[in-house]
Design an enzyme around this catalytic site. Structure first.
Site, PDB file in Angstrom:
ATOM      1  N   THR A  35     122.804  -4.089-102.966  1.00 33.85           N
ATOM      2  CA  THR A  35     123.047  -3.205-101.849  1.00 33.85           C
ATOM      3  C   THR A  35     122.112  -2.027-101.816  1.00 33.85           C
ATOM      4  OG1 THR A  35     125.343  -3.429-101.274  1.00 33.85           O
ATOM      5  CG2 THR A  35     124.665  -1.253-101.828  1.00 33.85           C
ATOM      6  N   ASP A  51     123.962  -0.431 -96.182  1.00 35.50           N
ATOM      7  CA  ASP A  51     123.528  -1.625 -95.433  1.00 35.50           C
ATOM      8  C   ASP A  51     124.748  -2.516 -95.282  1.00 35.50           C
ATOM      9  OD1 ASP A  51     122.658  -4.260 -97.548  1.00 35.50           O
ATOM     10  OD2 ASP A  51     123.553  -2.381 -98.244  1.00 35.50           O
ATOM     11  N   ARG A  53     124.857  -6.171 -96.080  1.00 38.41           N
ATOM     12  CA  ARG A  53     124.707  -7.553 -96.550  1.00 38.41           C
ATOM     13  C   ARG A  53     125.490  -7.750 -97.839  1.00 38.41           C
ATOM     14  NH1 ARG A  53     118.821 -10.094 -97.563  1.00 38.41           N
ATOM     15  NH2 ARG A  53     118.887 -10.265 -95.325  1.00 38.41           N
ATOM     16  N   LYS A  67     130.735  -1.522 -96.214  1.00 37.66           N
ATOM     17  CA  LYS A  67     130.660  -1.014 -97.570  1.00 37.66           C
ATOM     18  C   LYS A  67     131.126   0.418 -97.697  1.00 37.66           C
ATOM     19  CE  LYS A  67     126.908  -4.108 -98.504  1.00 37.66           C
ATOM     20  NZ  LYS A  67     125.586  -4.345 -99.042  1.00 37.66           N
ATOM     21  N   GLY A  81     128.043  -3.349-106.105  1.00 36.30           N
ATOM     22  CA  GLY A  81     128.500  -4.115-107.256  1.00 36.30           C
ATOM     23  C   GLY A  81     129.321  -5.298-106.781  1.00 36.30           C
ATOM     24  N   SER A 163     120.892  -2.098-105.556  1.00 31.15           N
ATOM     25  CA  SER A 163     119.594  -2.693-105.872  1.00 31.15           C
ATOM     26  C   SER A 163     118.482  -2.061-105.052  1.00 31.15           C
ATOM     27  CB  SER A 163     119.630  -4.206-105.640  1.00 31.15           C
ATOM     28  OG  SER A 163     120.083  -4.470-104.336  1.00 31.15           O
ATOM     29  N   ASP A 200     114.181  -4.560-100.088  1.00 28.42           N
ATOM     30  CA  ASP A 200     115.006  -5.112-101.160  1.00 28.42           C
ATOM     31  C   ASP A 200     115.640  -6.412-100.682  1.00 28.42           C
ATOM     32  OD1 ASP A 200     118.230  -4.474-102.444  1.00 28.42           O
ATOM     33  OD2 ASP A 200     116.507  -5.229-103.570  1.00 28.42           O
ATOM     34  N   SER A 203     119.562  -6.326-100.005  1.00 28.72           N
ATOM     35  CA  SER A 203     120.091  -5.531 -98.886  1.00 28.72           C
ATOM     36  C   SER A 203     119.518  -6.078 -97.604  1.00 28.72           C
ATOM     37  CB  SER A 203     119.680  -4.069 -99.005  1.00 28.72           C
ATOM     38  OG  SER A 203     119.790  -3.635-100.325  1.00 28.72           O
TER      39      SER A 203
END
Lengths: 265, 128
Positions: A35, A51, A53, A67, A81, A163, A200, A203
């Site tokens: 994320t 984000d 995803r 999120k 996580g 991430s 990334d 994400s």
């Protein structure tokens, strides 16, 4: 002495799973929010961004997940996580905080939520894989905290986790300044999340923004959608006669079915 | 200026008592089994340093008294007094909504056999 019969986690199937794994069965993965989540304090409040995803290994499990979780009316929390861990941890602390608020009769403070979360995560020694960004506004003003899965916390004016945190932090380090306006803060957060989305793998999809200030909370769900999926423009509508009709036979329903009107007494 | 800070605080051990972690199927199981004991140790440490060790004894005796009020062996007890003084009535945890023991699928022993066992009356009938 005390033998309170309380519930909790059930480990009956863990042995079975371990044995199955030894025989070579590949276990199903779990959904992670690899994320980009960010938070920034501006003059008068806090802006949280995330984000949308959720991944399950190399597959995108959810293209538009949420999120940013509700903790209290003045406190929100972004989670990175394992998706189940972040959702259940934040929901649990939200309930705990509500009970606490009802028993003390005072407005909830961000450090109360922070202490509850960090004590719970430390108790489970990092097995609850939830990296959180907690932001809110209370009697002491706006505050922003990070909580790592093992239970350590930080209080900072701008934070990133997940991430995509390095991509987002690059944007923050270049462009953050003290006492920004609300519009500047939202723009900065959106830019940081976009940087995470594009740079990334974990994400992607859309940008969610939540603004917390003394007057209330503004939830800007899908504030930016830079990855819109193009819809298909060829509907399967064929006019009558495309396939040649050889024979037509129409049977009225009354020859096959008896329709009765029953008077209800 | 002489500081009166006590440097030798006997800090409570946070190690779990169920040390046979290999026998358990998951490390979190040992955390869950010792959950109550760890919390009590931390609370007693704080209480002893704030109120004195008499307070710890006082609360231990109170807990023992409250834990005596239970129903017959296989029936569910509400433990309301015990939960209140432990603070569980105003708290929320995983145990409050996961795996409620009232709805567990494990078969409970018969109440009569459990009572006979408790009263030491369980005479096994033999055919000889």
């Amino acid at each position: 002495m005390e033998h309170l019969n309380r519930g909790g986690f059930d480990f009956d199937l863990c042995n079975r799973n371990n044995v199955l794994e030894k025989t070579g069965l590949k276990m199903k993965g779990f959904m992670k929010t690899g994320t980009t989540i960010v938070g920034v304090v501006y003059k008068g409040g806090v802006v949280l961004g995330a984000d949308t995803r959720a991944t399950e290994g190399p597959i995108v499990a959810d293209k538009n997940c949420e999120k940013i979780h509700y903790i209290a009316d003045n406190i929100y929390c972004c989670g990175a996580g394992t998706a189940a861990d972040t959702e259940s941890a934040t929901a649990l602390i939200s309930s705990k905080l509500k009970l606490h608020k009802l028993s003390t009769g005072k407005e909830t403070r961000v450090i109360t939520a922070l202490t509850m979360l960090k004590q719970m995560l430390f108790k489970y020694q990092g097995h609850i894989s939830a990296a959180l960004i907690l932001g809110g506004i209370d009697i002491n003003g706006p505050s922003l905290h990070t909580i790592y899965p093992h239970g350590s916390t930080d209080q900072l004016p701008y934070v990133t986790m997940g991430s995509g945190s390095l991509a987002a932090m690059g944007v923050f380090e270049a462009k953050y300044k003290n006492d920004m306006t609300k519009e500047e803060a939202i723009a900065l957060v959106a830019e940081a999340i976009s940087s995470g989305i594009f740079n990334d793998l974990g994400s992607g999809s859309n940008v969610d923004v939540t603004v917390i200030e003394t007057t209330g909370v503004t939830i800007l769900r899908n504030y930016q959608t830079p990855n819109e999926r193009k819809f298909r423009n060829n509907p399967y509508i064929f006019k009558q006669g495309t396939t040649p009709v050889l024979k037509q036979d129409v049977a009225p329903l009354s020859t096959k079915v008896v329709i009765e009107d029953i008077m209800m007494s | 200026m002489q500081s009166i800070v006590k440097k030798d605080l006997e800090l409570p051990t946070l190690r779990n008592e169920s040390s046979n972690v290999k026998g358990l199927s998951h490390p979190v199981e040992s955390i869950q089994l010792d959950q109550g004991k760890t919390e009590i140790r931390l609370k007693n440490f704080a209480m002893k340093n704030v109120f004195g060790s008499h307070m710890v004894m006082n609360s231990e005796i109170e807990k023992q008294i409250y834990s005596q009020f239970k129903r017959l062996p296989t029936l569910p007890s509400s433990n309301i007094g015990l939960e209140t003084i432990l603070g569980y009535d105003e708290d929320f945890d995983f145990g409050d909504y996961l795996c409620d023991p009232a709805s567990s699928e494990a078969p409970l022993p018969q109440l009569h056999s459990a009572m006979e066992h408790r009263l030491g009356m369980n005479s096994s009938k033999s055919i000889l």
